[in-house]
Motif scaffolding. Structure first.
Motif, PDB file in Angstrom:
ATOM      1  N   ASP A  82       0.872  -1.172   0.000  1.00 41.11           N
ATOM      2  CA  ASP A  82       0.000   0.000   0.000  1.00 41.11           C
ATOM      3  C   ASP A  82       0.913   1.227   0.000  1.00 41.11           C
ATOM      4  N   ARG A  89       3.405   0.613   3.049  1.00 43.78           N
ATOM      5  CA  ARG A  89       3.217  -0.543   3.931  1.00 43.78           C
ATOM      6  C   ARG A  89       3.241  -1.839   3.140  1.00 43.78           C
ATOM      7  N   THR A 158      -1.881   5.134  -3.818  1.00 36.45           N
ATOM      8  CA  THR A 158      -3.169   5.829  -3.696  1.00 36.45           C
ATOM      9  C   THR A 158      -2.964   7.337  -3.930  1.00 36.45           C
ATOM     10  N   GLU A 200     -10.509   1.624  -4.420  1.00 34.13           N
ATOM     11  CA  GLU A 200      -9.948   1.753  -3.064  1.00 34.13           C
ATOM     12  C   GLU A 200     -11.063   1.594  -2.024  1.00 34.13           C
ATOM     13  N   ASP A 227     -13.052   5.658   5.073  1.00 35.35           N
ATOM     14  CA  ASP A 227     -11.592   5.647   5.134  1.00 35.35           C
ATOM     15  C   ASP A 227     -11.121   7.091   4.967  1.00 35.35           C
ATOM     16  N   TRP A 440      -7.650  -1.714   2.526  1.00 36.14           N
ATOM     17  CA  TRP A 440      -8.106  -2.193   1.218  1.00 36.14           C
ATOM     18  C   TRP A 440      -7.203  -3.306   0.682  1.00 36.14           C
TER      19      TRP A 440
HETATM   20 CA   LIG Z   1      -4.848   4.833   2.533  1.00 39.76          CA
END
Ligand SMILES: [Ca+2]
Ligand SMILES: O=c1ccn([C@@H]2O[C@H](COP(=O)(O)OP(=O)(O)O)[C@@H](O)[C@H]2O)c(=O)[nH]1
Length: 456
Positions: A82, A89, A158, A200, A227, A440
């Motif tokens: 991510d 991450r 993202t 997402e 989120d 996600w």
């Molecule tokens: Ca995020």
């Protein structure tokens, strides 16, 4: 309306688990005893050593997936990165297929993160990719050697990368792709990309509803998800009323099939409405071109404050309203300018409850509204109460982040004036369900495994 196929009807036989032990054919049975004994001895040794991740010359002769005593033959892994706007991450998921007719089960997750996010390396893409490499090294240790080649690795970026220029974002993705290519893992096509905002939201909804057991069985009571990232925010739920579908713009609705059901979801990602982007918008600094030693001031900040803040590789100078007003009221008006009239408000959500995570969770923890480990249930008005308490007593909160008042006020305004929730709307603040991050990334990994034919 988009149609997003995430699953397939399980009418026929399930796809055989490609990681399970290969069947023994009659030709092997017909072979003489000595070669069989030698083969079993060598391949057993090979299997044992393959778990220790040490390379031996005979390992390729007896691929571990033919291990006769491989107790973990039905275990497989998926690696999902991510690349968020505030950090990168790695999630290493372990799955088990207990029998071919059963759905795969999630056995566990290894999670690690680094800060800042990839977008902070917009002008040093190689350095950015190095942060990914350091995380990927963890997977080398976590995944048994004999499964490396069968373990897919994917990175999805993202909002941080969505906000960069195409050229800078692509340079970063290219460097990451090279890191993946040099790794021993399976690198699917399109393994490094920017995640579409609407997926997402959907993928996070899948994660939460899978982890809470709502995607299997008959009585499904799915929950909506909120989120709040650094640069964008997502709202996703399954509309119950025909009226909601009629009142919703077409690009806010997406259909997909999963685990024998078809879902038509309401989902939208608001770019520039993440918590940190909202700070910049409130300060009037969101347009990055406008920055040049300028001081941005706000009534949401401590009066005497003057400081610097780095976000997305850009430096901002900001401070309090030295002479002017400070406190909740003027701050709320400032924040309202960023939100008012910019978000779609579906009537249906006013009376329902939602799962909320990311910065909703973090700020609730920071102000003792919930416990870090336990999470908890809050009403929208709890955020407003805390915002008032912090903004009207900033000197008392001077050890916390100088943005605490602005952040809580933004969350309050986003929920009430943005999405149109009631003061009494319930929010289930959750970071982990059964020890798995509500991200996600799990939904994305299911999708990945399905697209590779590993699961359905
Ligand atoms: Ca995020
Ligand atoms: O696995 C994760 C990834 C992110 N976050 C939270 O998400 C927020 C940061 O959002 P991000 O950097 O992902 O920004 P985005 O790119 O989504 O706007 C912070 O509250 C993080 O604690 C989290 O709780 N778990």
């Amino acid at each position: 309306m988009e149609h997003f196929l995430l699953g397939r009807r399980a009418t026929g036989a399930l796809i055989a688990d490609p990681y399970s032990a290969a069947p023994r054919g009659p030709s092997r049975m017909a072979a003489s005893r000595l070669p069989i004994l030698l083969a079993v001895a060598f391949s057993s040794l090979s299997c044992i050593l393959s778990h220790s991740n040490r390379e031996m010359w005979f390992q390729d002769l007896f691929p571990p997936n033919t291990c006769p005593i491989n107790a973990k033959a039905n275990t497989f892994y998926g690696i999902m990165f991510d690349a968020g706007s505030t950090g990168t991450r790695i999630h290493i998921y372990t799955f088990v297929q207990k029998s071919p007719e059963k759905l795969i089960e999630l056995e566990g997750e290894i999670f690690e993160s680094v800060k800042p996010g990839l977008s902070a390396y917009a002008d040093q893409p190689e350095k950015g990719a190095e942060t990914v490499k350091r995380l990927l090294d963890m997977a080398i240790d976590a995944v048994p050697r004999h499964l490396w080649k069968k373990t897919p690795v994917v990175l999805k970026a993202t909002a941080g990368l969505r906000l960069l220029s195409e050229e800078k974002a692509q340079a970063l993705l290219l460097e990451v792709r090279e890191v993946f290519e040099e790794s021993p893992f399976l690198v699917p096509e399109d393994s490094v990309s920017i995640l579409d905002g609407s997926y997402e939201g959907i993928l996070a909804w899948i994660t939460v509803n899978f982890l809470t057991g709502q995607l299997s069985g008959q009585n499904q009571h799915t929950v909506g998800t909120l989120d709040l990232g650094g640069a964008s925010t997502q709202i996703t739920f399954l509309p119950r009323f025909e009226e909601t579908l009629k009142q919703t713009p077409g690009d806010f609705l997406t259909s997909f099939e999963m685990f024998n059901s078809t879902y038509k979801l309401y989902t939208h990602s608001y770019l520039g409405f993440g918590l940190k982007a909202a700070r910049l918008a409130t300060l009037g600094a969101l347009d990055m071109e406008a920055v040049g030693g300028q001081m941005f001031r706000s009534s949401c900040l401590p009066k005497q404050l003057e400081a610097e803040w780095h976000f997305g590789g850009v430096k901002y100078q900001y401070g309090g309203n030295k002479q002017g007003e400070t406190g909740f009221k003027p701050c709320y008006l400032e924040v309202l300018k960023v939100i008012k009239g910019k978000l779609h408000q579906p009537d249906e959500i006013r009376g329902s409850s939602f799962y909320a995570f990311s910065y909703y969770y973090d700020r609730a923890v920071d102000t003792n509204l919930i416990d870090y480990e336990e999470g908890g249930v809050l009403e929208v008005r709890d955020f407003e109460r805390k915002a008032k308490e912090v903004c009207d007593n900033m000197e008392r909160y001077n050890s916390a982040s100088p943005f605490l008042c602005m952040d809580l006020t933004y969350i309050t305004a986003l929920l009430k004036e943005g999405f149109g929730f009631r003061d009494s709307t319930l929010l289930q603040l959750t970071k982990k369900v059964n020890n798995i991050e509500t991200s996600w990334t799990l939904g994305a990994t299911f999708h990945l495994l399905q697209s590779l034919g590993i699961t359905y």
